[in-house]
Motif scaffolding. Structure first.
Motif, mmCIF file in Angstrom:
data_model
loop_
_atom_site.group_PDB
_atom_site.id
_atom_site.type_symbol
_atom_site.label_atom_id
_atom_site.label_comp_id
_atom_site.label_asym_id
_atom_site.label_seq_id
_atom_site.Cartn_x
_atom_site.Cartn_y
_atom_site.Cartn_z
ATOM 1 N N GLY A 46 0.802 -1.201 0.000
ATOM 2 C CA GLY A 46 0.000 0.000 0.000
ATOM 3 C C GLY A 46 0.827 1.238 0.000
ATOM 4 O O GLY A 46 0.923 1.937 -0.973
ATOM 5 N N GLY A 47 1.442 1.579 1.110
ATOM 6 C CA GLY A 47 2.232 2.799 1.187
ATOM 7 C C GLY A 47 1.472 3.894 1.890
ATOM 8 O O GLY A 47 0.293 3.763 2.197
ATOM 9 N N ASN B 149 3.288 8.191 -2.217
ATOM 10 C CA ASN B 149 3.340 6.746 -2.099
ATOM 11 C C ASN B 149 4.522 6.209 -2.885
ATOM 12 O O ASN B 149 4.764 6.612 -4.022
ATOM 13 C CB ASN B 149 2.053 6.103 -2.619
ATOM 14 N N SER B 150 5.268 5.327 -2.257
ATOM 15 C CA SER B 150 6.323 4.592 -2.935
ATOM 16 C C SER B 150 6.245 3.159 -2.445
ATOM 17 O O SER B 150 6.503 2.881 -1.269
ATOM 18 C CB SER B 150 7.700 5.194 -2.636
ATOM 19 N N SER B 151 5.831 2.258 -3.319
ATOM 20 C CA SER B 151 5.623 0.876 -2.905
ATOM 21 C C SER B 151 5.970 -0.064 -4.054
ATOM 22 O O SER B 151 5.699 0.235 -5.218
ATOM 23 C CB SER B 151 4.174 0.655 -2.456
ATOM 24 N N TYR B 152 6.559 -1.188 -3.700
ATOM 25 C CA TYR B 152 6.953 -2.160 -4.714
ATOM 26 C C TYR B 152 5.744 -3.002 -5.106
ATOM 27 O O TYR B 152 5.035 -3.538 -4.254
ATOM 28 C CB TYR B 152 8.063 -3.065 -4.188
ATOM 29 N N SER C 92 6.158 1.563 -7.608
ATOM 30 C CA SER C 92 5.224 2.627 -7.953
ATOM 31 C C SER C 92 5.556 3.865 -7.133
ATOM 32 O O SER C 92 5.583 3.813 -5.904
ATOM 33 C CB SER C 92 3.787 2.180 -7.657
ATOM 34 N N ASN C 93 5.818 4.967 -7.820
ATOM 35 C CA ASN C 93 6.109 6.237 -7.149
ATOM 36 C C ASN C 93 5.109 7.298 -7.588
ATOM 37 O O ASN C 93 4.885 7.474 -8.794
ATOM 38 C CB ASN C 93 7.516 6.729 -7.485
ATOM 39 N N ALA C 94 4.527 7.985 -6.629
ATOM 40 C CA ALA C 94 3.631 9.094 -6.934
ATOM 41 C C ALA C 94 3.689 10.101 -5.795
ATOM 42 O O ALA C 94 3.573 9.725 -4.621
ATOM 43 C CB ALA C 94 2.192 8.620 -7.129
ATOM 44 N N ASN D 33 -2.376 7.580 -7.712
ATOM 45 C CA ASN D 33 -1.168 6.772 -7.856
ATOM 46 C C ASN D 33 -0.343 7.150 -9.081
ATOM 47 O O ASN D 33 0.659 6.493 -9.375
ATOM 48 C CB ASN D 33 -1.509 5.278 -7.878
ATOM 49 N N GLY D 34 -0.751 8.187 -9.793
ATOM 50 C CA GLY D 34 0.010 8.660 -10.939
ATOM 51 C C GLY D 34 -0.303 7.971 -12.242
ATOM 52 O O GLY D 34 0.358 8.220 -13.255
ATOM 53 N N VAL D 35 -1.309 7.099 -12.266
ATOM 54 C CA VAL D 35 -1.721 6.416 -13.484
ATOM 55 C C VAL D 35 -2.813 7.247 -14.165
ATOM 56 O O VAL D 35 -3.754 7.696 -13.517
ATOM 57 C CB VAL D 35 -2.228 4.999 -13.179
ATOM 58 N N LYS D 36 -2.684 7.410 -15.477
ATOM 59 C CA LYS D 36 -3.598 8.320 -16.169
ATOM 60 C C LYS D 36 -4.952 7.695 -16.456
ATOM 61 O O LYS D 36 -5.114 6.476 -16.514
ATOM 62 C CB LYS D 36 -2.975 8.832 -17.461
ATOM 63 N N ILE D 37 -5.915 8.561 -16.661
ATOM 64 C CA ILE D 37 -7.283 8.209 -17.038
ATOM 65 C C ILE D 37 -7.437 8.469 -18.533
ATOM 66 O O ILE D 37 -7.125 9.558 -19.014
ATOM 67 C CB ILE D 37 -8.300 9.055 -16.258
ATOM 68 N N ASP D 38 -7.903 7.460 -19.275
ATOM 69 C CA ASP D 38 -8.108 7.625 -20.715
ATOM 70 C C ASP D 38 -9.217 6.673 -21.130
ATOM 71 O O ASP D 38 -8.971 5.532 -21.513
ATOM 72 C CB ASP D 38 -6.819 7.336 -21.473
#
Length: 342
Positions: free
Chosen positions: A54-55, A79-82, A92-94, A161-166
């Motif tokens: 989680g983070g 958040n920084s979590s493997y 994952s870094n955000a 979490n830094g993942v885009k919406i499309d």
């Protein structure tokens, strides 16, 4: 009579589709450009930038001394979590911060939750990290205009979490329906990633898949992320920021938009299937209604939300009220446009 249809896919060979089964053979998926729609929105230029661990998700009230309507909400999310998912195996870094003028994102586009298997039969692409930066207004202004974003028109927004919406795709069919491609965006009829069974875009349980350049992105409800945020049944959960600076919530909202004492329930989009189709649409006997973006029309008042899947109302983070968007279980799943100034 059995006949075949040729699909141009993102791979080194062409795949043949048997109309007796309408099942994709080989690989599919591809870059997701914004599909056209019949909703009353205008094209915008936008910005073209574009249960593992989680983070620390930060505090909802991180006061950094910034000013603006949203300045005291999630200004210290980090958040920084493997991610141990076999298709990820990466960190994952955000990080979201706020200065005196803007909300800033610095991330690497790697999801922080379990993903499906990539590549897969419907999506031939691997998940890679990439530089994600964004700068959104801390004092968003709602307008009367709707600006379409997504694909080449610019990123619509990012989940925390830094993942885009499309939400739309680059998949299309021509008028005959004999020539369809999951990439290219060349035909008149824009194929939906979700809510149809004719075409396999290889989406996982997070309603996400991967573009050819490795960008994992969401077409609909990011279920794994919502779970990490504790967004269970009946919980109003802020999950993202739109490009205009307004917040995006997952699924649940107050029954009465401006009454925080009212019950909480899933929000419904206000898009309905068209009652009749144009003569140049591919056959509904082969491609049922809902296959294409043009099969949906915005009907004001038929649901809870406007043409951009948003409304003005109170939320836990904004008890005085704010315009905000929803990811919904009904079309359009994630909004395809924004109502704020950019």
């Amino acid at each position: 009579m059995t006949f075949t249809r040729l699909f141009n896919l993102q791979c080194t060979h062409l795949a043949i589709i048997s109309m007796a089964s309408l099942t994709l053979v080989g690989c599919g998926g591809g870059s997701d450009n914004q599909a056209a729609s019949e909703s009353p929105v205008s094209d915008g230029s936008g910005d073209n930038s574009g249960e593992d661990s989680g983070g620390d998700s930060g505090d909802n009230s991180g006061d950094t001394g910034s000013s603006g309507l949203t300045a005291n909400v999630l200004c210290d999310y980090e958040n920084s979590s493997y991610n141990e998912s076999p298709s990820v195996m990466n960190t994952s870094n955000a990080k979201w911060t706020c200065d005196s003028n803007a909300r800033l994102l610095d991330a690497n586009g790697i999801p922080d939750h379990a993903t499906g298997e990539f590549p897969n039969s419907g999506n031939p692409n691997y998940i890679y990290e990439y530089d994600v930066t964004a700068s959104y207004s801390l004092d968003p202004v709602q307008t009367d205009n709707a600006t379409t974003l997504g694909g080449p028109r610019g990123v619509l927004g990012y989940v925390l979490n830094g993942v885009k919406i499309d939400a739309s795709t680059a998949g299309t069919c021509d008028d005959s329906g004999n020539n369809c491609s999951l990439i290219g965006n060349e035909g008149n009829w824009n194929i939906e990633a979700l809510g149809q069974s004719n075409f396999n875009f290889g989406t996982d349980d997070n309603n996400a898949h991967v573009q050819p350049d490795g960008q994992y992105h969401y077409h609909g409800m990011p279920e794994g992320f919502i779970e990490l945020q504790g967004g269970g049944e009946g919980r109003i959960t802020l999950i993202a920021w739109a490009a205009d600076g307004f917040p995006i919530y997952a699924r649940y909202g107050y029954d009465q938009a401006e009454n925080a004492s009212s019950s909480i329930r899933p929000m419904l989009g206000s898009y309905q299937l068209v009652s009749s189709t144009s003569s140049n649409r591919p056959s509904v006997d082969i491609y049922p209604l809902g296959t294409f973006a043009q099969d949906w029309q915005y009907v004001a008042g038929s649901g809870d939300l406007d043409e951009c899947n948003g409304r003005f109302g109170v939320t836990p983070e904004f008890p005085q009220g704010i315009y905000h968007y929803y990811a919904t279980d009904t079309y359009p799943y994630f909004q395809r446009c924004i109502k704020g100034a950019i």
